[in-house]
Design a protein around this motif. Structure first.
Motif, PDB file in Angstrom:
ATOM      1  N   UNK A   1       0.819  -1.219   0.000  1.00 43.33           N
ATOM      2  CA  UNK A   1       0.000   0.000   0.000  1.00 43.33           C
ATOM      3  C   UNK A   1       0.850   1.266   0.000  1.00 43.33           C
ATOM      4  N   UNK A   2       2.066   1.162   0.554  1.00 41.88           N
ATOM      5  CA  UNK A   2       2.899   2.358   0.674  1.00 41.88           C
ATOM      6  C   UNK A   2       3.484   2.802  -0.664  1.00 41.88           C
ATOM      7  N   UNK A   3       3.467   1.936  -1.656  1.00 43.37           N
ATOM      8  CA  UNK A   3       4.042   2.307  -2.945  1.00 43.37           C
ATOM      9  C   UNK A   3       3.110   3.245  -3.703  1.00 43.37           C
ATOM     10  N   UNK A   4       3.611   4.362  -4.198  1.00 47.61           N
ATOM     11  CA  UNK A   4       2.789   5.215  -5.075  1.00 47.61           C
ATOM     12  C   UNK A   4       2.370   4.432  -6.312  1.00 47.61           C
ATOM     13  N   UNK A   5       1.256   4.779  -6.873  1.00 47.77           N
ATOM     14  CA  UNK A   5       0.710   4.024  -7.998  1.00 47.77           C
ATOM     15  C   UNK A   5       1.683   3.901  -9.178  1.00 47.77           C
ATOM     16  N   UNK A   6       2.392   4.970  -9.564  1.00 45.25           N
ATOM     17  CA  UNK A   6       3.342   4.807 -10.671  1.00 45.25           C
ATOM     18  C   UNK A   6       4.448   3.805 -10.360  1.00 45.25           C
ATOM     19  N   UNK A   7       4.906   3.785  -9.120  1.00 44.64           N
ATOM     20  CA  UNK A   7       5.957   2.840  -8.729  1.00 44.64           C
ATOM     21  C   UNK A   7       5.404   1.415  -8.740  1.00 44.64           C
ATOM     22  N   UNK A   8       4.190   1.248  -8.226  1.00 44.61           N
ATOM     23  CA  UNK A   8       3.549  -0.067  -8.245  1.00 44.61           C
ATOM     24  C   UNK A   8       3.411  -0.578  -9.679  1.00 44.61           C
ATOM     25  N   UNK A   9       2.958   0.269 -10.576  1.00 39.04           N
ATOM     26  CA  UNK A   9       2.782  -0.134 -11.967  1.00 39.04           C
ATOM     27  C   UNK A   9       4.112  -0.538 -12.595  1.00 39.04           C
ATOM     28  N   UNK A  10       5.136   0.256 -12.335  1.00 32.90           N
ATOM     29  CA  UNK A  10       6.461  -0.040 -12.894  1.00 32.90           C
ATOM     30  C   UNK A  10       7.002  -1.363 -12.369  1.00 32.90           C
ATOM     31  N   UNK A  11       6.888  -1.562 -11.066  1.00 33.77           N
ATOM     32  CA  UNK A  11       7.458  -2.783 -10.483  1.00 33.77           C
ATOM     33  C   UNK A  11       6.641  -4.022 -10.822  1.00 33.77           C
ATOM     34  N   UNK A  12       5.348  -3.846 -10.975  1.00 32.02           N
ATOM     35  CA  UNK A  12       4.514  -4.949 -11.420  1.00 32.02           C
ATOM     36  C   UNK A  12       4.963  -5.426 -12.801  1.00 32.02           C
ATOM     37  N   UNK A  13       5.241  -4.466 -13.681  1.00 34.51           N
ATOM     38  CA  UNK A  13       5.728  -4.815 -15.012  1.00 34.51           C
ATOM     39  C   UNK A  13       7.112  -5.450 -14.954  1.00 34.51           C
ATOM     40  N   UNK A  14       7.976  -4.916 -14.096  1.00 33.78           N
ATOM     41  CA  UNK A  14       9.326  -5.458 -13.960  1.00 33.78           C
ATOM     42  C   UNK A  14       9.307  -6.913 -13.502  1.00 33.78           C
ATOM     43  N   UNK A  15       8.476  -7.206 -12.505  1.00 32.39           N
ATOM     44  CA  UNK A  15       8.436  -8.581 -11.993  1.00 32.39           C
ATOM     45  C   UNK A  15       7.849  -9.546 -13.019  1.00 32.39           C
ATOM     46  N   UNK A  16       6.864  -9.091 -13.780  1.00 34.08           N
ATOM     47  CA  UNK A  16       6.293  -9.950 -14.826  1.00 34.08           C
ATOM     48  C   UNK A  16       7.321 -10.232 -15.919  1.00 34.08           C
ATOM     49  N   UNK A  17       8.062  -9.202 -16.297  1.00 35.27           N
ATOM     50  CA  UNK A  17       9.110  -9.374 -17.312  1.00 35.27           C
ATOM     51  C   UNK A  17      10.205 -10.295 -16.809  1.00 35.27           C
ATOM     52  N   UNK A  18      10.602 -10.101 -15.556  1.00 28.68           N
ATOM     53  CA  UNK A  18      11.612 -10.968 -14.953  1.00 28.68           C
ATOM     54  C   UNK A  18      11.163 -12.421 -14.969  1.00 28.68           C
ATOM     55  N   UNK A  19       9.910 -12.663 -14.612  1.00 28.21           N
ATOM     56  CA  UNK A  19       9.385 -14.022 -14.573  1.00 28.21           C
ATOM     57  C   UNK A  19       9.493 -14.699 -15.934  1.00 28.21           C
ATOM     58  N   UNK A  20       9.022 -14.028 -16.973  1.00 28.57           N
ATOM     59  CA  UNK A  20       9.016 -14.631 -18.302  1.00 28.57           C
ATOM     60  C   UNK A  20      10.428 -14.900 -18.796  1.00 28.57           C
ATOM     61  N   UNK A  21      11.294 -13.906 -18.693  1.00 28.12           N
ATOM     62  CA  UNK A  21      12.621 -14.055 -19.281  1.00 28.12           C
ATOM     63  C   UNK A  21      13.533 -14.965 -18.454  1.00 28.12           C
ATOM     64  N   UNK A  22      13.370 -14.968 -17.138  1.00 25.74           N
ATOM     65  CA  UNK A  22      14.147 -15.888 -16.317  1.00 25.74           C
ATOM     66  C   UNK A  22      13.739 -17.335 -16.594  1.00 25.74           C
ATOM     67  N   UNK A  23      12.439 -17.563 -16.728  1.00 23.79           N
ATOM     68  CA  UNK A  23      11.967 -18.915 -17.053  1.00 23.79           C
ATOM     69  C   UNK A  23      12.415 -19.325 -18.446  1.00 23.79           C
ATOM     70  N   UNK A  24      12.398 -18.385 -19.389  1.00 19.35           N
ATOM     71  CA  UNK A  24      12.841 -18.691 -20.748  1.00 19.35           C
ATOM     72  C   UNK A  24      14.314 -19.078 -20.765  1.00 19.35           C
ATOM     73  N   UNK A  25      15.126 -18.353 -20.016  1.00 15.18           N
ATOM     74  CA  UNK A  25      16.557 -18.657 -19.974  1.00 15.18           C
ATOM     75  C   UNK A  25      16.808 -20.025 -19.347  1.00 15.18           C
ATOM     76  N   UNK A  26      16.098 -20.327 -18.257  1.00 14.39           N
ATOM     77  CA  UNK A  26      16.281 -21.620 -17.598  1.00 14.39           C
ATOM     78  C   UNK A  26      15.785 -22.752 -18.484  1.00 14.39           C
ATOM     79  N   UNK A  27      14.661 -22.531 -19.144  1.00 16.33           N
ATOM     80  CA  UNK A  27      14.112 -23.534 -20.056  1.00 16.33           C
ATOM     81  C   UNK A  27      15.102 -23.831 -21.177  1.00 16.33           C
ATOM     82  N   UNK A  28      15.692 -22.783 -21.733  1.00 17.88           N
ATOM     83  CA  UNK A  28      16.678 -22.976 -22.793  1.00 17.88           C
ATOM     84  C   UNK A  28      17.907 -23.724 -22.309  1.00 17.88           C
ATOM     85  N   UNK A  29      18.346 -23.396 -21.101  1.00 17.24           N
ATOM     86  CA  UNK A  29      19.516 -24.073 -20.538  1.00 17.24           C
ATOM     87  C   UNK A  29      19.244 -25.558 -20.345  1.00 17.24           C
ATOM     88  N   UNK A  30      18.056 -25.895 -19.863  1.00 16.31           N
ATOM     89  CA  UNK A  30      17.703 -27.305 -19.686  1.00 16.31           C
ATOM     90  C   UNK A  30      17.668 -28.029 -21.034  1.00 16.31           C
TER      91      UNK A  30
END
Length: 218
Positions: free
Chosen positions: A150-179
């Motif tokens: 709740x303490x995060x301002x809305x613009x920061x929340x939006x930015x970090x929400x996008x960052x974590x989603x991007x991290x999830x996809x690309x980290x999984x893609x990299x691990x999948x490729x490595x396997x």
């Protein structure tokens, strides 16, 4: 009639499997319908367009194959932790469904690399995101995250929400490729990789907000 419907279903499934693999390995723009049809064992060069219409329609159909198992995993986690006020619990609901789904498919898999290719295309990524945005458990998970932040301002929340989603996809893609390629990895299992990813996502979301600016300013 029944046999014809069965053949059509089999053809669609072969096309979806072939397209997911080719998109994952070569990128969406680099792969033609002809190449997908050939990889699916089809002689008719128009078969992909016949079954799926546009490339966006094909991408949506690939995503749909994975939507139900992902939704089931996420919904079970959301239901189990619906009263939690622990940020890590809600981050786990964000992160763990995709690695757990991919682990259940065996190896090799292509879906994470496919998703990573699609989200880089400004036109086609909406075709992938539509399924997620319609997911009840996804919105419950986001609400849970927001309550913990709740303490995060809305613009920061939006930015970090996008960052974590991007991290999830690309980290999984990299691990999948490595396997798939037999490359060495820090973690040897999807569960281990996912635990590290949860740690990273919690760190991103909890980081001090020191760079807040007015939207549209440098």
């Amino acid at each position: 009639m029944a046999r014809s419907a069965e053949r059509n279903a089999e053809t669609r499934e072969r096309i979806l499997v072939a397209a997911e693999r080719l998109f994952a390995e070569r990128g969406v723009v680099s792969v033609s319908n002809r190449q997908i049809g050939e990889a699916a064992g089809q002689r008719n060069t128009a078969v992909v367009g016949y079954h799926f219409g546009t490339k966006a329609g094909l991408i949506q159909a690939i995503a749909q194959r994975h939507t139900e198992p992902l939704e089931q995993i996420r919904q079970e986690m959301v239901d189990a932790g619906s009263d939690s006020t622990d940020l890590r619990d809600w981050v786990s609901c964000l992160v763990l469904p995709l690695p757990r789904h991919l682990a259940s498919l065996g190896s090799p898999t292509w879906y994470a690399r496919f998703a990573a290719q699609v989200v880089t295309d400004p036109v086609l990524r909406s075709a992938l995101g539509d399924h997620t945005r319609r997911s009840p458990s996804y919105h419950q998970m986001r609400d849970g995250l927001r309550r913990c932040l709740r303490e995060l301002p809305e613009p920061v929340w939006s930015e970090r929400s996008q960052l974590t989603s991007t991290l999830l996809i690309h980290a999984c893609a990299d691990f999948e490729g490595a396997l798939a390629e037999g490359r060495p990895t820090i973690h040897t299992t999807w569960e281990g990789m996912a635990a590290g990813l949860v740690d990273a996502a919690v760190g991103i979301l909890r980081a001090p907000a020191t760079a807040l600016t007015t939207p549209g300013t440098p």
